[in-house]
Design a protein around this motif. Structure first.
Motif, mmCIF file in Angstrom:
data_model
loop_
_atom_site.group_PDB
_atom_site.id
_atom_site.type_symbol
_atom_site.label_atom_id
_atom_site.label_comp_id
_atom_site.label_asym_id
_atom_site.label_seq_id
_atom_site.Cartn_x
_atom_site.Cartn_y
_atom_site.Cartn_z
ATOM 1 N N ALA A 1 -13.572 -4.286 2.694
ATOM 2 C CA ALA A 1 -12.441 -4.111 3.588
ATOM 3 C C ALA A 1 -11.142 -4.082 2.808
ATOM 4 O O ALA A 1 -11.000 -4.723 1.767
ATOM 5 N N LYS A 2 -10.174 -3.322 3.325
ATOM 6 C CA LYS A 2 -8.871 -3.292 2.683
ATOM 7 C C LYS A 2 -8.140 -4.609 2.929
ATOM 8 O O LYS A 2 -8.455 -5.361 3.850
ATOM 9 N N TYR B 1 0.872 -1.165 0.000
ATOM 10 C CA TYR B 1 0.000 0.000 0.000
ATOM 11 C C TYR B 1 0.914 1.220 0.000
ATOM 12 O O TYR B 1 1.682 1.438 0.935
ATOM 13 N N ARG B 2 0.847 2.026 -1.080
ATOM 14 C CA ARG B 2 1.802 3.129 -1.248
ATOM 15 C C ARG B 2 1.056 4.464 -1.331
ATOM 16 O O ARG B 2 0.688 4.922 -2.416
ATOM 17 N N ARG C 1 -2.317 2.552 -7.819
ATOM 18 C CA ARG C 1 -3.766 2.677 -7.662
ATOM 19 C C ARG C 1 -4.111 3.239 -6.288
ATOM 20 O O ARG C 1 -4.950 4.150 -6.148
ATOM 21 N N ALA C 2 -3.463 2.718 -5.246
ATOM 22 C CA ALA C 2 -3.709 3.209 -3.894
ATOM 23 C C ALA C 2 -3.286 4.670 -3.758
ATOM 24 O O ALA C 2 -3.983 5.476 -3.137
ATOM 25 N N TYR C 3 -2.144 4.996 -4.342
ATOM 26 C CA TYR C 3 -1.621 6.366 -4.295
ATOM 27 C C TYR C 3 -2.602 7.341 -4.945
ATOM 28 O O TYR C 3 -2.960 8.375 -4.364
ATOM 29 N N LEU C 4 -3.059 7.023 -6.148
ATOM 30 C CA LEU C 4 -3.965 7.921 -6.878
ATOM 31 C C LEU C 4 -5.339 7.991 -6.208
ATOM 32 O O LEU C 4 -6.006 9.028 -6.273
ATOM 33 N N GLU C 5 -5.752 6.913 -5.572
ATOM 34 C CA GLU C 5 -7.026 6.927 -4.866
ATOM 35 C C GLU C 5 -7.009 7.964 -3.749
ATOM 36 O O GLU C 5 -7.991 8.686 -3.544
ATOM 37 N N VAL C 6 -5.888 8.046 -3.028
ATOM 38 C CA VAL C 6 -5.778 9.051 -1.966
ATOM 39 C C VAL C 6 -5.861 10.460 -2.554
ATOM 40 O O VAL C 6 -6.545 11.333 -2.007
ATOM 41 N N LEU C 7 -5.175 10.691 -3.676
ATOM 42 C CA LEU C 7 -5.215 12.011 -4.303
ATOM 43 C C LEU C 7 -6.644 12.382 -4.703
ATOM 44 O O LEU C 7 -7.086 13.524 -4.478
ATOM 45 N N ARG C 8 -7.355 11.433 -5.300
ATOM 46 C CA ARG C 8 -8.729 11.710 -5.720
ATOM 47 C C ARG C 8 -9.621 12.017 -4.514
ATOM 48 O O ARG C 8 -10.421 12.963 -4.531
ATOM 49 N N GLU C 9 -9.508 11.211 -3.482
ATOM 50 C CA GLU C 9 -10.333 11.431 -2.298
ATOM 51 C C GLU C 9 -9.984 12.747 -1.625
ATOM 52 O O GLU C 9 -10.866 13.448 -1.104
ATOM 53 N N ALA C 10 -8.700 13.085 -1.619
ATOM 54 C CA ALA C 10 -8.275 14.348 -1.011
ATOM 55 C C ALA C 10 -8.832 15.537 -1.786
ATOM 56 O O ALA C 10 -9.332 16.508 -1.192
ATOM 57 N N ALA D 1 5.300 -5.746 -12.091
ATOM 58 C CA ALA D 1 4.470 -4.724 -12.733
ATOM 59 C C ALA D 1 3.116 -4.609 -12.032
ATOM 60 O O ALA D 1 2.610 -3.496 -11.812
ATOM 61 N N ASP D 2 2.533 -5.752 -11.663
ATOM 62 C CA ASP D 2 1.249 -5.725 -10.968
ATOM 63 C C ASP D 2 1.377 -5.095 -9.587
ATOM 64 O O ASP D 2 0.496 -4.334 -9.157
ATOM 65 N N ASN D 3 2.467 -5.396 -8.884
ATOM 66 C CA ASN D 3 2.672 -4.814 -7.558
ATOM 67 C C ASN D 3 2.835 -3.298 -7.632
ATOM 68 O O ASN D 3 2.286 -2.558 -6.814
ATOM 69 N N ILE D 4 3.602 -2.845 -8.626
ATOM 70 C CA ILE D 4 3.799 -1.402 -8.821
ATOM 71 C C ILE D 4 2.475 -0.736 -9.191
ATOM 72 O O ILE D 4 2.120 0.333 -8.666
ATOM 73 N N ALA D 5 1.725 -1.366 -10.074
ATOM 74 C CA ALA D 5 0.447 -0.803 -10.502
ATOM 75 C C ALA D 5 -0.543 -0.723 -9.343
ATOM 76 O O ALA D 5 -1.302 0.250 -9.222
#
Length: 416
Positions: free
Chosen positions: A228-229, A200-201, A285-294, A277-281
């Protein structure tokens, strides 16, 4: 033999034990805290030399004491964190006894309470709080044999680059510990390989607010969701070097060879899963989700926070991610050391009570165990995402102290 008697015995004098002691004292519950080493020992000796708190000073503390010599937005070094808890224990006059190891806790027969065997004698307690935290026994995957000619150590035993033999280093684990250690070694001039799995990044900060603030206002400390996460996923966020977002692409650009999850070993060859590649992606996804929610939170609440468009920029994958290594010849790569940043497992072998699942994990609800009178504090997800963090365990301790008071009232009831 003289047996000391006490209402509540707290085991461990780290952040959880000290928080528990404060609330028990406020509630008028007689108690003692036993610690086999020193107060906050894990902060003193259980990590590497350059470790800092993973959250800023304004947040990673208890409510009733601020840091008097650290600016609120800095990440205090580990020695300062140890002193903070020592100061806090002194401030509340916590009844801590150091150098006392709890060896066994067993329920009394024919009367309430527990018999506690310690290195200094026997204690009878009506209640026992296990406040030994989540970092109990280093966890190693059984992949590379001990006779492989490679120095192997857990991240809890790593102190600094000078401790390691000459040669390249493989760090296994993409959480806060693994990413920070890999970067420190790379800066020290070592050739570094970093093996990461699911993680989770989140951003370290966004729009002039640290991630711990976003965790609070977006409800992520509580994680009340219909879906749930994932549990047991590495948490890749860092207070290292002033606090910054963990970026595996940037580490790769600086010379760290990033790999997928380490899965096997044979004849000097390490097998790497084709999942990088899947782990990085998934981290993206988690990173961009925080930006969108913020951004949505800022707009919905009309808050004046500066936009940060550059935070949305995702760099292209460097070669080691675009063309991942699936087999790593340790000798050819010059790897002489493997650091396993693979977390910890519980050790409650001293608790001889009926409070555990078949796999040895505690059976509890909000820290109240299935064995009446036994409590757990400071474990991951005890109540919510904050439970194993400094501020979270303080509030969990308050809940448990309240439950103890209620149980004491039941025990004291006498019909007129």
């Amino acid at each position: 033999m003289t047996i000391e008697k006490i209402d509540t015995l707290v085991v461990g004098a780290g952040q959880s034990g000290i928080a528990m002691s404060e609330h028990l004292k406020d509630c008028g519950v007689p108690h003692i805290v036993l610690e086999r080493n020193r107060v906050a020992e894990q902060w003193r000796t259980g990590r590497w030399d350059s470790l800092v708190a993973n959250g800023p000073a304004w947040h990673d503390r208890f409510p009733n004491l601020e840091f008097d010599d650290v600016s609120p937005d800095t990440f205090p070094p580990k020695d300062r964190m140890a002193r903070y808890f020592e100061d806090y224990a002194n401030m509340i006059d916590a009844p801590i006894r150091t150098g006392v190891e709890v060896k066994r806790v067993q329920r009394n027969e024919g009367r309430p309470g527990f018999l506690v065997t310690t290195s200094e004698g026997l204690i009878e307690a009506q209640r026992v709080v296990a406040a030994t935290g989540p970092f109990q026994v280093p966890q190693y995957p059984n992949i590379v044999p001990a006779d492989a000619g490679i120095e192997q150590l857990h991240s809890s035993a790593y102190k600094n680059p000078g401790q390691l033999p000459e040669g390249a280093v493989l760090v296994v684990g993409g959480g806060a510990s693994g990413s920070q250690i890999a970067e420190e070694l790379q800066r020290a001039g070592r050739k570094v390989y970093l093996s990461i799995g699911e993680h989770y990044r989140p951003p370290r900060s966004y729009r002039a607010r640290d991630y711990v603030w976003w965790l609070g206002v977006l409800g992520k400390w509580d994680e009340i969701k219909t879906i749930a996460k994932k549990k047991h996923v590495a948490f890749a966020v860092s207070g290292y070097d002033g606090g910054k977002t963990v970026d595996f692409r940037l580490l790769a650009e600086r010379g760290v060879t990033v790999l997928g999850m380490t899965s096997g070993y044979r004849d000097g060859i390490l097998n790497i899963n084709n999942d990088l590649a899947d782990n990085i992606a998934e981290g993206d996804r988690a990173y961009l989700e925080v930006l969108r929610e913020a951004d949505a939170y800022v707009e919905r609440n009309g808050i004046d926070l500066p936009a940060e468009p550059e935070a949305w920029e995702i760099a292209p994958n460097p070669d080691c991610i675009a063309n991942p290594i699936l087999e790593l010849d340790l000798a050819r790569a010059g790897i002489t050391t493997i650091i396993w940043a693979t977390g910890f497992k519980f050790d409650f072998s001293w608790l001889d009570v009926d409070a555990f699942h078949e796999d040895g994990t505690p059976f509890h609800k909000r820290g109240i165990s299935s064995e009446r009178g036994i409590y757990f504090l400071g474990l991951p997800e005890l109540t919510n995402r904050a439970s194993s963090f400094i501020y979270g365990c303080w509030y969990d301790a308050k809940y448990i102290a309240t439950h103890i008071v209620v149980q004491r009232n039941y025990a004291a009831y006498e019909r007129e």
